[in-house]
Every structure is written in structure tokens, then in C-alpha cells.
Design a protein around this motif. Structure first.
Motif: not given
Length: 826
Positions: A104-123
Motif C-alpha cells: 500500500i505504501e509504495r502505491g501511495l507514494q507512486q500516486r503522490a509522485q504522479l499528482f505532483e507532476i500533474i499539478l506542476e504541469d497544469l499550473y
């Protein structure tokens, strides 16, 4: 000899589990089938079995009592207005195996990393929109997308400081993410409070089960915020931005601020000036570099975001654009809470990270795509329909629960604005044991886990906040006020080093530090804490004396004395002494006992980060005791207990607080109110009636307002009106006299003014008013106090000067500035 298995005593284990029947169509966290246990549950169940059902029920009651006394609650809005609903904790923890949690931990860390990339791109470059990896209307139509925050660089290179995810397990045992929380993830403080409470109730079980501790998560949070401030973790330039005492999660906001050691501030406490963010404290402006934000994105700046907001600070976005202040999380992260993003995450993960999504989202279809919309409309009665943002369509609609007419109306709304809706497959949540009336029962459960950015990745809280569905079908697992929660234990493979829950200091504490900045909202609440505590003590004393002497009086004496005392206690005019006392305790008008105690409770919650924990417990206990005082036979005991608790709360607040402006303000509020009440008593002292009536009434007044024994020991065995008036007005040795309180108030005002502007020969307006009141007392002839008209004139002058002093103090140092609103838009 080999140690017996925890379940070797099958008779004892069966006593706890004999009525537990896991559902056949759901995954059960504890039991794969009736009578069986998953291996990692065996020790916990065996240990709880020794406690027994009755013992667990007692611990549940103790847990909820502890949570009530610490004011652990949420604020819900109902038809009858604001309601505080207590936070409930189930005594049976939710147990998860360590190896499973690593997945679960690895999956959550991957998801947070993905959201960081998306957020930085959209703004930032918005490549995902230009290359059509994401539809433009999915982003631009969402209220969480803040155009004012475009091209604002991520703080410290990290765009997602905090992240929360709701996790649920399906029938096949696989974990799914049902919701993402990126704006102000709620629940960290409640998870910590659950852990503190449960570890106290079952300490040996908690210790021997070896669950991973939560302390490192909060230590990582402090380290991260300290790095962002540029001054290290102990930086006083980090503050928790709160939505105020009326926020429905204010308990958590105050709890986190107290635990992390940060200042709790509101938007109106902050001001943008000279290119920086400042805390407007009573001692002057203090710089703020980092905000741990608990206020929604759009409400943070009424100048550039929502002009209707009263909880923000004008100019905050401009400072963030300049890099002068950092917000955790950054403004604009609410965009990632759009449930429609879940439909695109698998593809984005493969594109941006080059790997498959480890933790899948619940099946989601965005209605803005024609093919997906047609599929949704054909299965509308089997899906859950959600707006992409709560402000665009309210609460989710559960298709299986809607009538034909409701489904038809919903279909029309989707067809009219399809890009505003998503459909999701109903989630069959796993079940976990919950303590019922007589046995454990399986109930749908969900976990909200939390992540915080560290130097390289994200640190995952081991466990999180377990939440129980109010319905057996599990269709609504939420953080609604009043819900049942669980402590989540992720079992360690080996014992962890024994560590407390308090964060450990990495460097020696700088003992020679300056006084903590006192925000104006904290100063105002500390001042009124002192006033309301003194007012409540005064009212309780007179109600108590009324009841104490009621049965000893007879005839005209009873009515005369009781009316005099109850007028002082502001009791409503109803027939009968006991009904009038009960009415006085139930009265909610300003100045009444219930009103004063409710205000005291609000003041206490608002400055929870300044007060000792025992003061919070006492204040909450006091309000609960008054609510239960509706029986005549219980009145003397209730009033006696209230008097002791009020005195204890005030003394604890003063004695446990460091010397400084906050303590001075609390004492000033108490002394000013005491002086006012003393003047009020003197004005209403009995002046008519039969001689024996006047003497008796005077004795009761003296007993309620001062120490009558010391008065008699001074040489006057006869209680006369003139002696009592001198005692209450002029006797400096009487700690409850008006002269005593005015003298102490004068000293406090001088010290307080010196702390603000430095030593000065010119007194402040508040000091001048108190000096006038003291001169009036000192120059008044004692013989003149025996004349009713002279006493009335003195009382009026004293009351006028004392009230004017309070107004001046509030205007100059306490009153918070009105929230700035944008009057028109360009």
C-alpha cells in the motif's frame, strides 16, 4: 517449554467470537470464515478476549468520555443551527499486516509522485492539455483550478506537501483508492488523538502487539515545514492557518497546532505589508514564512480569489507569487480532488512515470466523453453519480436508491452539462469487527491514510484514520460529524524502539527565547476567558447561597432574601424559588450562567494552543454538567461542583501559562469583571425591610461575595450593611474587594502598556480610566457610603469607568480588524 498459542484456549476465544459471522459477499479484515482468524489478528483478539465484552464496552465508554472532555468533536450544521457532535472511537483496532502495508505504501507514494507532476504541469507549461492527455474542460471547468496561481513555482521544489487517500478493500482482497485529498487533508489530528486515547485504554495490548508508531510522520512534517521556512524546524515563522472556531474541524486544527508547537492564526490575524506576511500580535508585527493551511483554496485571498471570503488575507496570492510566503499545501491543489481525474490516471501514470498504477482507483467514467456518457446513462440506476466539485451539484446520488422520477431528472442534468459529472462503480467495502451491544459485529470500513513530503519522496503515515460506514451496505463511509472511527495498527515485523508520541527535539532547546507572539484573536479570547470565568463564578455563588439558606428561612424572610439574591443572579421572574433557580440555570440570555459558561467554552477552544490540557477538560466538563442539571435534588451538588471546577479552571489557566501578555490579559479580564460584580453587589445591597430581614440578607450577600469568617474574625461578629459595603468596596486586604481588583488592574495595565510601546510617562486611556476610579474610591468619605444617594453616585461612576476601560483595552489591543472584501471586480 513452548509458549502456548494465543488461541489455544478456544473456549475463551469463542466467547468473544461466537456471534461474529463475517459476510459471505464481503472481504472481512479479521475472519475469512466463521470461527477462523487471519494470522496477524490472533494476538490482538486473544488479548481483547481476556478483557471481555464487558471490559471492551467499559473502555469504549471511557474512550468516548475522554474524547468528550478534550472537546474532540466536529461542528455540524442542522436545521436548529450549529451542533457540536462528539468524535466516537471503537475500542477494537483495525489490524493490518506489515508486508501488506508495504505494498500500500509504495502505491501511495507512486500516486503522490504522479499528482505532483500533474499539478506542476497544469499550473506551468500545461503540456498535458496541449497534447490532449487531459480534456481542457475537465480542468478549466473545475472550481479548484485557480488562474491566479498559474506559474507560481512550487515551494522548495515540492508542489504537494501533504496528501491523503481513502482506501477500501474489494471482495477479492485488493485495495482501491476511492478518493484523493490534496487541498487540506482532514483527519491527521483525529488519527493521532485516536492513537493517544486507545494506547491509554489498552496499554499492554498496544505495547505487545508492536504497531508502528505515528511520531515519525509528524516529525517529518515539522522537518519539512522547517526547511521551507529556511530557519530549521524550530522556526517561529511557521503558523497553522485556521478557519476559526466555527470551522467544523477546528478541534483538529487546534490539536495539530498544539502538538506541532506552531502558532494557530486566522486570516484576519495576518496582514500583507512591505513585501512580507505579518502576524498582527498585541506586541507588534511578527513575520510569517510558512502557513500550514487548513482553509480551502478559494477562501485564502478575497482580493484575487473569492471576494466573499471572510477567512482569508488580502494579498496572500501576490506574496506567494513573489516567493515571500509558502503554503502547505500550495493554493490550487484542490484541482486534484476532481474525481474525474481518476478515469485518466492509469494512462497518465504509464505516460509520465513509465509504469502501471500500483493502487487502482475505483472504476470511474467522466461524462464529458460521449462514449463514456452513453454507458453511464444506460446504467444510471446501478452507479453513483458525483459532481466534479461539491459546489456544482451537491452530494453524490446513489443510483440504486433513486426513484424513476429522480433518475429521469438526474439524466436531464447530465445531458445538459455532461462535463460536470462523473459516475463511479459502487464500492463493496471490506468489513472489520466493531463492538456492538453484546458482541463484535462486522461493519464496512475504510481507511484514510496520509503522506507528507520529505527530502526525496513522501513519507506515509503507518495506518491512518479508520472510518466505519453508518449503513450495513457500506455505501456511505465518510467523515461526517458523529461517525465511528478506528485506530489503525500496522504491525511491525519486530519491536520498535520505545518512543513517546511527542516529537523529539533534534537540537537543544533555546531557553533564552523571546515570548511567543500573541495574535489578536488569541488575546481577545484570553481576555474574555478571564471575564466569563469570573462572571460564571459570581452567578454560581449567588445561586448556591440562595439554595443553602432557603430551607432555614421562613415567612416574609424567605421571599425577601430569595428575591434579593436571585435578582443579583439574573434569574428570570417565575413563581417559586426552586423553579426560579432552575430557570436561571437554563436561561440563555446574555449575562446568564448558561450563556457565560457557553462563552467560556468557546473561548477555551479558541485558545487551546495557549492553555493547559486540563483546562480544556475542565471547561468541557463544566458545560456538560450544567446541561444535565435539571433536577431540583441535584442543584446544590451541581452548583458546588461548578464553583470548584470554575475556580480550578481559572487557576490552572493562570498557573500553567508562562508569564507574559497572554497571562496578563487573562488576569485583567478576571479582575475587571470581579470589580464590576463588586460594584453591582454594593448597588443591590438590601436597604429596606424589617431589621432582622436586612441583617439576614446582608449576611447572605457577604457570604456569597466574600469570606465572611475573616470579616467576623476581624472583630465584628454582627454583620451590618455598612461594614459589608466597606469590606466589598474599600478593604485592600480583601482579595475580592473593588479596591483590591482596581489596584491590581492598574499594575497589569502598566505592565501591559510597557510591553507594547515601552515605558512611558503618559498613561494609556485604559490606565487613565482606572486611575479615575481608584481616586474616586480613595477620596470618598466612609461616612458618605452610609447615604444611599452618595453610594449610588459612586457606584455609577465606578461602573462607567470600568466599562470604559474594557472598551478602550478592546479597541486598542484586542479587537481584530474587519476582514477586507473586494467591493468590485475589474
Amino acid at each position: 517449554m513452548e509458549k502456548p498459542s494465543p488461541l489455544s484456549n478456544t473456549k475463551r476465544a469463542a466467547h468473544l467470537l461466537d456471534a461474529y459471522v463475517p459476510p459471505s459477499d464481503h472481504f472481512d479484515e479479521m475472519s475469512p470464515e466463521p470461527g477462523a482468524l487471519r494470522p496477524h489478528w490472533k494476538y490482538v483478539i486473544d488479548a481483547l478476549n481476556q478483557v471481555g465484552i464487558a471490559g471492551l464496552a467499559q473502555r469504549r465508554e471511557d474512550a468516548n468520555r475522554l474524547l468528550r472532555t478534550t472537546s474532540a468533536s466536529q461542528i455540524g450544521i442542522e436545521d436548529r443551527g450549529e451542533v457540536h457532535r462528539p468524535w466516537a472511537l471503537d475500542p477494537v483496532p483495525l489490524v493490518i499486516e506489515s508486508l501488506e502495508w508495504q505494498t500500500i505504501e509504495r502505491g501511495l507514494q507512486q500516486r503522490a509522485q504522479l499528482f505532483e507532476i500533474i499539478l506542476e504541469d497544469l499550473y506551468g507549461p500545461r503540456r498535458l492539455l496541449r497534447e490532449r492527455w487531459l480534456p481542457a474542460e475537465l480542468v478549466f471547468a473545475h472550481p479548484g483550478f485557480l488562474r491566479s496561481c498559474i506559474d507560481i513555482g512550487p515551494p522548495g521544489g515540492r508542489s504537494l506537501i501533504l496528501y491523503g487517500a481513502d482506501l477500501s478493500r474489494s471482495n477479492d482482497g485488493r485495495w482501491w483508492v476511492t478518493a484523493d485529498h490534496t487541498q487540506t487533508p482532514i483527519g491527521m489530528g483525529y488519527a493521532l488523538e485516536n492513537r493517544v486515547t486507545l494506547s491509554r485504554l489498552i496499554p499492554s495490548i498496544f505495547r505487545d502487539a508492536h504497531p508502528h508508531r505515528l511520531r515519525m510522520f509528524f516529525q517529518t512534517l515539522r522537518d519539512t515545514l522547517g526547511r521551507l521556512s529556511g530557519l530549521g524546524w524550530e522556526s517561529p515563522r511557521v503558523a497553522v492557518l485556521s478557519g476559526g472556531a466555527r470551522s467544523h474541524t477546528f478541534f483538529e486544527q487546534a490539536y495539530l497546532a498544539h502538538y506541532l508547537g506552531y502558532q494557530l492564526v486566522e486570516g484576519s490575524d495576518l496582514v500583507v505589508a512591505d513585501g512580507n506576511l505579518w502576524l498582527q500580535s498585541v506586541g507588534g508585527r511578527q513575520p510569517v514564512a510558512v502557513l500550514l493551511r487548513r482553509v480551502p483554496d478559494r477562501e485564502c485571498d478575497p482580493l484575487e480569489l473569492d471576494r466573499r471570503s471572510t477567512r482569508g488575507t488580502p494579498g496572500l496570492v501576490h506574496l506567494m507569487r513573489q516567493g515571500a510566503v509558502i503554503s502547505a499545501n500550495p493554493l490550487g491543489t484542490g484541482l486534484l480532488e476532481n474525481p474525474a481525474l481518476m478515469a485518466f490516471l492509469p494512462r497518465l501514470c504509464r505516460t509520465l512515470l513509465g509504469e502501471d498504477l500500483r493502487l487502482p482507483s475505483v472504476a470511474t467514467w467522466w461524462c464529458g466523453q460521449p462514449q463514456e456518457r452513453a454507458r453511464v446513462l444506460n446504467r444510471l440506476d446501478k452507479l453513483i453519480i458525483r459532481p466534479i466539485h461539491p459546489s456544482l451539484g451537491g452530494r453524490p446520488r446513489v443510483g440504486p436508491l433513486l426513484s424513476r422520477r429522480q433518475l429521469s431528472y438526474l439524466k436531464q442534468r447530465i445531458e445538459a452539462q455532461p462535463h460536470l459529472y462523473v459516475a463511479q462503480e459502487p464500492m463493496q467495502h471490506s468489513t472489520a469487527p466493531v463492538l456492538g451491544e453484546r458482541h463484535l459485529i462486522p461493519q464496512p470500513v475504510e481507511i484514510r491514510s496520509f503522506l507528507v513530503a520529505d527530502q526525496h519522496s513522501h513519507y506515509v503515515m503507518p495506518g491512518g484514520l479508520g472510518r466505519i460506514a453508518p449503513h450495513a451496505d457500506g455505501r456511505d463511509v465518510s467523515l461526517e460529524p458523529g461517525g465511528i472511527t478506528k485506530d489503525v495498527w500496522v504491525l511491525a515485523t519486530e519491536p520498535e524502539r520505545e518512543l513517546g508520541l511527542s516529537p523529539v527535539l533534534r537540537r537543544p532547546w533555546p531557553f533564552a527565547h523571546t515570548e511567543a507572539a500573541l495574535s489578536r484573536h488569541a488575546a481577545d479570547n484570553l481576555y474574555w476567558f478571564g471575564r466569563h470565568a469570573a462572571r460564571a463564578e459570581h452567578l454560581v455563588s449567588f445561586l448556591r447561597e440562595t439554595l443553602s439558606y432557603f430551607n432555614e428561612l421562613g415567612g416574609a424572610d424567605k421571599d425577601f432574601v430569595a428575591d434579593q439574591l436571585l435578582d443579583i443572579a439574573r434569574a428570570p421572574s417565575v413563581e417559586g424559588i426552586i423553579p426560579r433557580v432552575l430557570a436561571a440555570m437554563a436561561n440563555t440570555n446574555p449575562g446568564s450562567l448558561r450563556h457565560s459558561l457557553s462563552a467560556l467554552s468557546r473561548n477555551t477552544r479558541a485558545v487551546a494552543d495557549w492553555l493547559n490540557q486540563d483546562v480544556l477538560v475542565l471547561a468541557n466538563t463544566i458545560e456538560q454538567a450544567l446541561q444535565q442539571a435539571n433536577e431540583p435534588w441535584a442543584l446544590p451538588e451541581t452548583l458546588g461542583r461548578l464553583k470548584i471546577q470554575l475556580a480550578a479552571a481559572r487557576l490552572l489557566a493562570v498557573e500553567e501559562m508562562h508569564e507574559g501578555q497572554g497571562r496578563t490579559l487573562l488576569q485583567m479580564g478576571h479582575r475587571l469583571e470581579r470589580a464590576l460584580q463588586g460594584v453591582f453587589i454594593v448597588r443591590h445591597a438590601p436597604v429596606s425591610g424589617l431589621p432582622q430581614e436586612t441583617e439576614l440578607a446582608t449576611s447572605l450577600f457577604a457570604a456569597a461575595a466574600t469570606n465572611l469568617n475573616q470579616y467576623r474574625q476581624a472583630g465584628s461578629s454582627l454583620v451590618i450593611r455598612e461594614g459589608v459595603i466597606r469590606l466589598l468596596l474599600l478593604e485592600m486586604r480583601n482579595p475580592r474587594s473593588v479596591a483590591h481588583h482596581l489596584a491590581r488592574l492598574d499594575q497589569d495595565l502598566e505592565a501591559f502598556a510597557a510591553a507594547q510601546v515601552g515605558p512611558s510617562l503618559k498613561p494609556t486611556e485604559a490606565q487613565r480610566l482606572i486611575l479615575e476610579a481608584r481616586r474616586a474610591l480613595e477620596t470618598e468619605s466612609p461616612d458618605a457610603l452610609e447615604q444611599p444617594h452618595a453610594l449610588a453616585e459612586l457606584s455609577n461612576l465606578l461602573e462607567d469607568r470600568i466599562r470604559a476601560c474594557s472598551d478602550a483595552l478592546t479597541r486598542d489591543f484586542l479587537r481584530r480588524p474587519q476582514a477586507t472584501r473586494q467591493l468590485w471586480r475589474i
